[in-house]
Design an enzyme around this catalytic site. Structure first.
Site, short mmCIF file in Angstrom:
data_model
loop_
_atom_site.label_atom_id
_atom_site.label_comp_id
_atom_site.label_asym_id
_atom_site.label_seq_id
_atom_site.Cartn_x
_atom_site.Cartn_y
_atom_site.Cartn_z
N ASN A 7 0.88 -1.16 0.00
CA ASN A 7 0.00 0.00 0.00
C ASN A 7 0.92 1.22 0.00
OD1 ASN A 7 -1.78 2.05 0.42
ND2 ASN A 7 -2.74 1.17 2.24
N ARG A 92 -2.69 -2.19 -3.27
CA ARG A 92 -3.94 -1.48 -2.97
C ARG A 92 -3.93 -0.20 -3.82
NH1 ARG A 92 -4.80 3.58 0.42
NH2 ARG A 92 -7.05 3.74 0.22
N HIS A 181 -13.40 1.99 0.63
CA HIS A 181 -13.37 0.86 1.59
C HIS A 181 -14.03 -0.38 1.00
CE1 HIS A 181 -13.52 3.97 5.13
NE2 HIS A 181 -12.26 3.59 4.90
N ARG A 286 -11.38 6.46 21.93
CA ARG A 286 -11.03 6.09 23.30
C ARG A 286 -10.93 7.34 24.16
NH1 ARG A 286 -6.57 2.14 20.84
NH2 ARG A 286 -6.64 3.89 19.40
N GLY A 334 -15.65 -0.02 15.03
CA GLY A 334 -16.68 -1.06 14.91
C GLY A 334 -16.31 -2.34 15.63
N GLU A 386 -8.01 -5.99 5.06
CA GLU A 386 -7.95 -5.57 3.66
C GLU A 386 -6.74 -6.16 2.94
OE1 GLU A 386 -9.63 -1.19 3.55
OE2 GLU A 386 -9.03 -1.73 5.56
P1 ADP Z 1 -7.74 3.36 9.94
O1 ADP Z 1 -8.90 3.99 9.24
O2 ADP Z 1 -6.59 4.29 10.16
O3 ADP Z 1 -7.36 1.99 9.43
P2 ADP Z 1 -8.62 1.89 12.29
O4 ADP Z 1 -9.58 0.97 11.64
O5 ADP Z 1 -7.35 1.34 12.83
O6 ADP Z 1 -8.32 3.16 11.41
O7 ADP Z 1 -9.40 2.63 13.49
C1 ADP Z 1 -8.75 3.57 14.29
C2 ADP Z 1 -9.71 4.11 15.32
O8 ADP Z 1 -10.31 3.03 16.05
C3 ADP Z 1 -9.03 4.95 16.38
O9 ADP Z 1 -8.96 6.28 16.00
C4 ADP Z 1 -9.95 4.78 17.56
O10 ADP Z 1 -10.91 5.83 17.53
C5 ADP Z 1 -10.66 3.48 17.33
N1 ADP Z 1 -10.31 2.47 18.32
C6 ADP Z 1 -9.28 1.59 18.30
N2 ADP Z 1 -9.30 0.80 19.40
C7 ADP Z 1 -10.36 1.19 20.13
C8 ADP Z 1 -10.92 0.80 21.39
N3 ADP Z 1 -10.38 -0.20 22.10
N4 ADP Z 1 -12.02 1.44 21.82
C9 ADP Z 1 -12.57 2.43 21.09
N5 ADP Z 1 -12.10 2.86 19.92
C10 ADP Z 1 -11.01 2.26 19.45
#
Ligand code: ADP
Length: 403
Positions: A7, A92, A181, A286, A334, A386
């Site tokens: 990527n 990607r 996505h 968080r 999620g 992904e």
């Molecule tokens: P990207 O779009 O950069 O791939 P990710 O899918 O890794 O992002 O998601 C990152 C976000 O997930 C972080 O900014 C945070 O808000 C959220 N996140 C990660 N772990 C947790 C957790 N344990 N509880 C709540 N939110 C979380």
């Protein structure tokens, strides 16, 4: 078969080397940052060995990918003996425009196609092309495959993807909804259906990819029929620092009052907005969760806005599909943030969504059904991958090649 997944960003390269055997394994993964800037960093994580990090000057993508190869065959940190053990490369690619409806083997036409879409993704596509050209130099004869973020959504109907602006702008610039996505939405829908033994090609599914970037997709009988991101990845849901949908009139007003240029507006909608902009605190859920627990009103507002928007999109897509069988949550938020999942799903009993709160509260980063047995709509947390999609698409395409 060993497949290298890349990527390539404008100043970064993320990589993973897969062994696509009976039990697919990640042999190593890593990241190069600050390409073209001084003090570039390579972080290499070989599976089962100590990670290592080097800081040096990496002027361009070819030097960067060459360093990745050296790391992969390194006597101590390496995971393969010879570069020739890499049988294919999967890239990607952020934007495939209307030309690419599925993953493809890269040839000169494909490279031209990716270049043609550079207007639509000026930060991403030129960087992907650099990565492709570097691999041609460093791995001559090794097949390369492009996997597009946009291609899964190419099944949307014209009345879904068109914007109500003069038609000539679609003809002139291909301005329309593309969606992003796609690899993640497709992957988690397929995986959830496999786990639940559901027929994806005879189901109504909504997938919520909630990471730093976030989008939601309606999937009817295996095809993406609508998605929240648009011409660019700034539309739709509220994100870490992106606005999501907003009245364009508000932006015109702000441009006037704050004397913002096009790049000023771009910075505002992509970098300064979202939950970070509202909370004036952080883009990370968080941090916002903690602040909300302490009673911070702006953090509470940001979280309420975030989940309300998703709830509205779910409602819209249920209406558009005339029903729903399965709701899937994936990506950082999620997969991990039970409280956001709960805020979204509360009060949706009318639609047949009944969350099992006890189960939901315990699910972090694993595949799990989180709805009650009585729930008409199944709700699942599914971990996305992904890179694995890119590796499998690459394998499928390369295995068909006759050498
Ligand atoms: P990207 O779009 O950069 O791939 P990710 O899918 O890794 O992002 O998601 C990152 C976000 O997930 C972080 O900014 C945070 O808000 C959220 N996140 C990660 N772990 C947790 C957790 N344990 N509880 C709540 N939110 C979380």
């Amino acid at each position: 078969m060993n497949i290298l997944v890349l990527n390539c960003g404008s100043s970064s390269i993320k990589y993973q080397l897969f062994d696509m055997g009976d039990d697919t394994r990640v042999l190593a993964k890593g990241l190069i940052e600050r390409i073209g800037i001084t003090d570039s960093i390579l972080t290499h994580r070989p599976t089962g060995k100590d990670p290592y990090k080097v800081v040096l000057d990496i002027p361009d993508h070819t030097v960067g990918i060459n360093l990745v190869m050296e790391a992969l065959v390194h006597p101590v940190h390496g995971v393969i003996k010879k570069i020739s053990e890499i049988k294919a490369v999967g890239h990607r690619v952020a934007h495939g425009g209307e030309s690419f409806k599925e993953s493809v083997l890269i040839d000169n036409d494909v490279k031209r196609g990716i270049e043609k879409c550079a207007d639509l993704a000026p930060l991403h596509n030129p960087a992907h092309l650099k990565g492709i050209l570097s691999c041609e130099k460093l791995l001559p004869g090794v097949p390369q495959v492009a996997v597009f973020d946009t291609s899964f959504h190419q099944t949307m109907a014209d009345y879904v993807y068109m914007y109500a602006i003069p038609y000539e702008y679609y003809e002139k610039y291909r301005i329309r909804k593309y969606g992003f996505h796609g690899t993640s939405h497709k992957f988690v829908a397929e995986k959830a259906c496999r786990i639940l033994n559901m027929d994806m090609y005879n189901s109504k599914i909504i997938t919520c990819h909630l990471g730093n970037g976030a989008s939601i997709t309606a999937i009817e009988n295996g095809k993406s029929t609508d998605t929240s991101m648009g011409f660019t990845p700034v539309d739709g849901l509220i994100m870490g620092t992106r606005t999501g949908e907003i009245d364009p009139g508000a932006l015109l007003f702000l441009a006037d009052k704050e004397e913002l240029s096009v790049s000023g507006i771009n910075n505002l909608i992509n970098k300064k907005s979202g939950v970070a902009g509202i909370s004036e605190l952080s883009s990370d859920m968080r941090d916002l969760g903690e602040a909300a627990d302490e009673g911070n009103p702006k953090a509470i507002l940001a979280l309420n806005m975030y989940s309300y928007k998703i709830k509205k999109f779910i409602g819209a897509y249920v209406a558009a599909m005339n029903g729903l069988d399965l709701l899937v949550f994936t990506a950082g938020i999620g997969e991990n943030d039970f409280s956001t999942r709960q805020m979204i799903c509360t009060g949706m009993e009318y639609m047949g969504i009944e969350l099992d709160e006890d189960v939901n509260n315990k699910v972090k980063g694993k595949d799990m059904l989180i709805s009650k047995p009585s729930s008409k709509v199944k709700v699942m947390v599914i971990t996305t991958d992904e890179e694995l999609v890119i590796a499998s698409d690459t394998q499928t395409i390369v295995e068909k090649l006759v050498y």
